[in-house]
Each structure stands twice: as structure tokens, then as C-alpha cells.
Design a protein around this motif. Structure first.
Motif, mmCIF file in Angstrom:
data_model
loop_
_atom_site.group_PDB
_atom_site.id
_atom_site.type_symbol
_atom_site.label_atom_id
_atom_site.label_comp_id
_atom_site.label_asym_id
_atom_site.label_seq_id
_atom_site.Cartn_x
_atom_site.Cartn_y
_atom_site.Cartn_z
ATOM 1 N N LEU A 196 0.807 -1.162 0.155
ATOM 2 C CA LEU A 196 -0.087 -0.036 0.023
ATOM 3 C C LEU A 196 0.828 1.379 0.063
ATOM 4 C CD1 LEU A 196 -3.037 -0.781 2.161
ATOM 5 C CD2 LEU A 196 -3.036 -0.489 0.047
ATOM 6 N N VAL A 197 2.178 1.153 0.377
ATOM 7 C CA VAL A 197 3.018 2.295 0.261
ATOM 8 C C VAL A 197 2.922 2.653 -1.328
ATOM 9 C CG1 VAL A 197 5.342 2.985 0.606
ATOM 10 C CG2 VAL A 197 4.410 1.857 2.233
ATOM 11 N N LEU A 198 2.879 1.625 -2.147
ATOM 12 C CA LEU A 198 2.936 1.811 -3.586
ATOM 13 C C LEU A 198 1.492 2.012 -4.225
ATOM 14 C CD1 LEU A 198 5.615 -0.734 -4.422
ATOM 15 C CD2 LEU A 198 6.046 1.761 -4.239
ATOM 16 N N ALA A 199 0.545 2.095 -3.363
ATOM 17 C CA ALA A 199 -0.698 2.451 -3.890
ATOM 18 C C ALA A 199 -1.083 3.592 -4.774
ATOM 19 C CB ALA A 199 -1.886 2.319 -2.560
ATOM 20 N N PRO A 200 -0.469 4.694 -4.327
ATOM 21 C CA PRO A 200 -0.815 5.855 -5.163
ATOM 22 C C PRO A 200 -0.060 5.628 -6.593
ATOM 23 C CG PRO A 200 0.120 6.302 -3.112
ATOM 24 C CD PRO A 200 0.301 5.085 -3.171
ATOM 25 N N VAL A 201 0.933 4.813 -6.802
ATOM 26 C CA VAL A 201 1.547 4.781 -8.134
ATOM 27 C C VAL A 201 0.718 3.664 -8.856
ATOM 28 C CG1 VAL A 201 3.486 3.677 -9.500
ATOM 29 C CG2 VAL A 201 3.897 5.168 -7.489
ATOM 30 N N GLY A 202 0.194 2.320 -8.172
ATOM 31 C CA GLY A 202 -0.580 1.456 -8.605
ATOM 32 C C GLY A 202 -2.038 1.919 -9.034
ATOM 33 N N VAL A 203 -2.595 2.768 -8.346
ATOM 34 C CA VAL A 203 -3.963 3.316 -8.446
ATOM 35 C C VAL A 203 -3.918 4.337 -9.669
ATOM 36 C CG1 VAL A 203 -5.849 4.955 -7.634
ATOM 37 C CG2 VAL A 203 -4.907 2.737 -6.118
ATOM 38 N N PHE A 204 -2.915 5.104 -9.721
ATOM 39 C CA PHE A 204 -2.827 6.017 -10.569
ATOM 40 C C PHE A 204 -2.571 5.264 -11.811
ATOM 41 C CE2 PHE A 204 0.316 7.924 -13.622
ATOM 42 C CZ PHE A 204 -0.486 9.247 -13.978
ATOM 43 N N CYS A 205 -1.748 4.389 -12.078
ATOM 44 C CA CYS A 205 -1.711 3.702 -13.498
ATOM 45 C C CYS A 205 -3.295 2.728 -13.893
ATOM 46 C CB CYS A 205 -0.551 2.356 -13.228
ATOM 47 S SG CYS A 205 1.028 3.188 -13.059
ATOM 48 N N LEU A 206 -3.505 2.238 -12.936
ATOM 49 C CA LEU A 206 -5.053 1.516 -13.239
ATOM 50 C C LEU A 206 -5.965 2.621 -13.485
ATOM 51 C CD1 LEU A 206 -5.416 -0.939 -10.288
ATOM 52 C CD2 LEU A 206 -4.756 -1.718 -12.631
ATOM 53 N N ALA A 207 -6.187 3.896 -12.719
ATOM 54 C CA ALA A 207 -7.140 4.821 -13.175
ATOM 55 C C ALA A 207 -6.579 5.571 -14.308
ATOM 56 C CB ALA A 207 -6.838 5.867 -12.097
ATOM 57 N N PHE A 208 -5.324 5.747 -14.927
ATOM 58 C CA PHE A 208 -4.961 6.281 -16.099
ATOM 59 C C PHE A 208 -5.652 5.375 -17.258
ATOM 60 C CE2 PHE A 208 -2.212 6.288 -20.020
ATOM 61 C CZ PHE A 208 -2.028 7.776 -20.117
ATOM 62 N N GLY A 209 -5.368 4.106 -17.273
ATOM 63 C CA GLY A 209 -6.079 3.217 -18.089
ATOM 64 C C GLY A 209 -7.609 3.245 -18.165
#
Length: 423
Positions: A196-209
Motif C-alpha cells: 500500500l506504500v506503492l498504492a498511489p502509483v498502482g492506483v494512478f496506473c490503473l486509473a490512467f488506463g
């Protein structure tokens, strides 16, 4: 800036950037999409990898804790019986009400079609069970195979039986096994924290798509999701008032005034555990003495999440609707059973941490794709408020009911039970 806010901000920024590139620079957006989909998928896999050991460990710990509490006396046993009944009733209500709400307040067709198109390539979470499969496979023949294939319902049944078997062992062996599973759960929660520390990156990538492929429809769909799932939490919350009126013979107005301070603490902390002192005072205000509430409420905080099975099942049903996954009687039965049982092993942690571990087993059992959960965790802050407030309100209602039904808890057995409950 809180972690929940960072995740939510990443969701919004990713959606806006995806929408903007799709409109003004589609070629550049298509190139970026090749990378973001892989990064987002890897982050999602990081969350998925801890589900099986975490759920099994938490179930064993939760059942063992419940059995230990039941030994404390009649008050604890009555409370646990009430918890089980409420959890199953709420789950069955969700199985009926969530599809009804989705029919009465459907997602606009354009939004739904766009989202289904973007999620159509997602792999299903597991084999979709028929009604016959539900009964044939509910008892596992190979627990290793069940874990390897993410067959959560038979895995849950095994964990349930294994946990009850542990409670029959001698004290020292029982403690050894419980400590072992507690260590596994603690380690998995640490891993989730790292992911979840990396959640902002992961969510950003999923949301971008999602923004690239669906446009502004994503915002409307997320708002619709929040409204539907939060409604189930609100219904559970409201059901606590008639429970107190009928079960504890406390007027609705009196109960509302007494429980309000606990609800305020729940809203401000998003934690049932942090609300425990306020719940004790609220229980006393409706006539439940400390000899009863001091037994019921600590057990409730440890193993009882009144809203969780209803809301977890609602999330899975909503994702099924988004992805066009057919939910027949077998899938629904598997979801109901998994939601009701795994709730006894849920953890008292903020929603962004516990969301995936709580909802994924239900979705997997129903054959619902998990891809959308990586996005929905970003907006869990709002439903999590309804979860916490509903749990706290129901905890106080149950404590008041148990007190009224056991004569106020003035007997010596209750006092002895209170002494045996840690904390």
C-alpha cells in the motif's frame, strides 16, 4: 497528507490525465498505456499474493478467539450467538437488496458499457460455480489444490473446521498454533502495508488506463458505486435501532442519544477499537452495566463486524454488474457463505488495508474478476465510514439486548466472565 487521501488523489489525477490524453493526444496516451497497465497489474498482483495465507490465518485466530470467549460464561456465549445470527441475516439481506438497488437505481447504460469494455480483458477470479458445484465442492478433497486454485469457499470451510479442532487441543498446544497463525497474519499485514506504500502509483496506473478507455464515465460510476455500497452499510446501521427497541426495550430516541457520542468517535477515527471507551459509556446510558458491556463489547470489537458481510457481498455484486459476470444461484450461495464466514476473521484496521483481504475472497468464490478492486480501494474512505459507524451502533445495540435478556448481568457468573476477558 494521509495515505487514504494520497490514494484518492492518485485516482483522480490518473483519471483526469487519461481522459485528457485520450482527447488531445491519443497516440501518446496509447504508448503510456502499455506501461501503466503492466505497472498497475503488478501492483494488483502484490495485493493478491497475500490473500490466501492472510484469510486462513485470520479465520483460525478469529474462531479460536471466539471459542475462548465463549468459555468465559453465558454472557459471552449469548453474545457470540447473537453475532453469528446478525452476520448471516445481514449477508442474506445484502444478497436480496443489492440486486434490487441495482435494478431500482441502475448505472447509466453509457457508463456501464464503457466500463465493461475497459474491464472485458480482465481474467476471471476463479471457476464460476454452479449450484451443484456449490454443494459438491464446499468440502475440499485437497486443501493444497484449493489454495493453489484460489477456491476460497472450500478453503474457508477447511479453515473453519481446523480452527474448531485447535480449540479442542491442550492449552499449550493450542497456544502454539494460535501464536503461529497470529505471526503469519502479522507478517501478511506488514506485506500489505508495504504494497500500500506503492498504492498511489498502482492506483494512478490503473486509473490512467480507465480514464483513457472510458472517459468521464469513470467518475459517475465510482459515485454510483459509493452510493450503492454505502446504502447497505446505512441499512445495517439503521437496523440497530429497532434491535435495541425490541431486544433491549429501549426507546429509539433514547438509544439514538446514547449512541451518538460513540458514532462521533467512530466517524473521527474510522476504528471500532478506538471507539470502545465511548461504546462502554453509551451502553451504560441505555442500561447495560459494565458487567455485561465489559464482556460483550471487547468480544464484538475483536470478532464482530456487523456491516462487513453485507457490504463485502455488495462490492462483489457491484463488480459482477460492472464486468458483466452472470451471478446465478450457485455463485450467490458461494458469495453469501464466504462473506458470512470470513467476517469472523476480519481485522480491525483502516479500510484501505482490510478492504482487499475482506472483499477478494467473496469475489473469488463467486468467480468475479478482481481488477476493479484495485480502483475501488481508492474510494473506500467513504464506505468505510458507514462500515465503522454501523459496526459501533450495532455493537451497542447487541450489548443492550444481551443485558436486557440476561437480567442486567448482575449474576456472579457474569462477574467472573468479566474477570477472564483480557482488557
Amino acid at each position: 497528507m494521509s495515505q487514504a487521501f494520497r490514494i484518492l488523489a492518485s485516482l483522480v489525477i490518473g483519471l483526469l490525465l487519461g481522459i485528457a490524453l485520450a482527447k488531445w493526444a491519443p497516440e501518446a496516451g496509447a504508448v503510456a498505456l502499455l506501461f501503466t497497465k503492466r505497472i498497475g497489474g503488478a501492483w494488483l498482483h502484490g495485493l493478491q499474493m497475500v490473500i490466501v495465507p492472510l484469510v486462513v490465518a485470520l479465520l483460525v485466530i478469529g474462531i479460536a478467539a471466539s471459542a475462548e470467549a465463549a468459555r468465559a460464561g453465558k454472557i459471552a456465549a449469548r453474545a457470540l450467538g447473537a453475532f453469528v445470527v446478525i452476520l448471516w441475516v445481514n449477508t442474506l439481506l445484502s444478497a436480496f437488496l443489492t440486486p434490487l438497488l441495482l435494478r431500482l437505481f441502475p448505472l447509466p447504460a453509457a457508463w456501464g458499457d464503457a466500463l465493461r469494455a475497459s474491464l472485458s480483458k480482465a481474467a476471471t477470479a476463479g471457476q464460476v460455480p454452479s449450484l451443484g458445484d456449490f454443494f459438491d465442492k464446499i468440502v475440499p478433497t485437497n486443501i493444497v489444490d484449493a489454495a493453489a486454485t484460489d477456491s476460497f469457499l472450500p478453503l474457508t470451510v477447511f479453515a473453519l473446521v481446523f480452527a474448531f479442532a485447535i480449540t479442542r487441543l491442550r492449552a499449550e498446544r493450542r497456544k502454539t498454533l494460535i501464536d503461529f497463525f497470529q505471526a503469519i497474519a502479522d507478517a501478511m499485514i506488514v506485506v500489505i502495508g508495504w504494497v500500500l506504500v506503492l498504492a498511489p502509483v498502482g492506483v494512478f496506473c490503473l486509473a490512467f488506463g480507465l480514464g483513457m478507455e472510458t472517459g468521464a464515465a469513470a467518475f459517475g460510476a465510482l459515485a454510483h458505486y459509493i452510493a450503492i455500497v454505502s446504502s447497505l452499510g446505512l441499512l445495517v446501521l439503521l437496523s440497530a435501532y429497532p434491535l435495541a427497541a425490541i431486544g433491549a426495550r429501549v426507546g429509539v430516541g433514547r438509544f439514538a442519544r446514547a449512541v451518538l457520542p460513540s458514532q462521533v468517535v467512530a466517524i473521527s477515527t474510522s476504528s471500532s477499537l478506538a471507539s470502545l471507551p465511548a461504546m462502554l459509556r453509551s451502553s451504560e446510558a441505555v442500561g447495560a452495566p459494565a458487567s455485561v458491556s465489559g464482556v460483550v463489547l471487547p468480544i464484538a470489537v475483536a470478532v464482530f463486524r456487523a456491516t462487513s458481510p453485507a457490504m463485502n457481498l455488495a462490492v462483489a455484486l457491484y463488480v459482477a454488474m460492472l464486468t458483466g459476470t452472470h451471478i446465478g444461484p450457485g455463485q450467490l450461495a458461494a458469495g453469501v457463505a464466504t462473506a458470512a464466514i470470513t467476517t469472523m476473521g476480519s481485522v480491525s484496521l483502516p479500510g484501505t488495508i482490510s478492504f482487499f483481504a475482506s472483499v477478494a475472497p467473496v469475489a473469488v468464490a463467486m468467480g468475479v474478476p478482481l481488477e476493479a478492486l484495485g480502483l475501488l480501494v481508492a474510494v473506500e474512505t467513504v464506505p468505510d465510514l458507514f462500515r465503522t459507524v454501523g459496526n459501533v451502533t450495532m455493537d451497542v445495540a447487541v450489548a443492550a439486548t444481551i443485558s436486557a435478556r440476561s437480567g442486567g448481568g448482575a449474576d456472579g457468573e457474569t462477574d467472573r466472565a468479566l474477570e477472564e476477558i483480557p482488557g
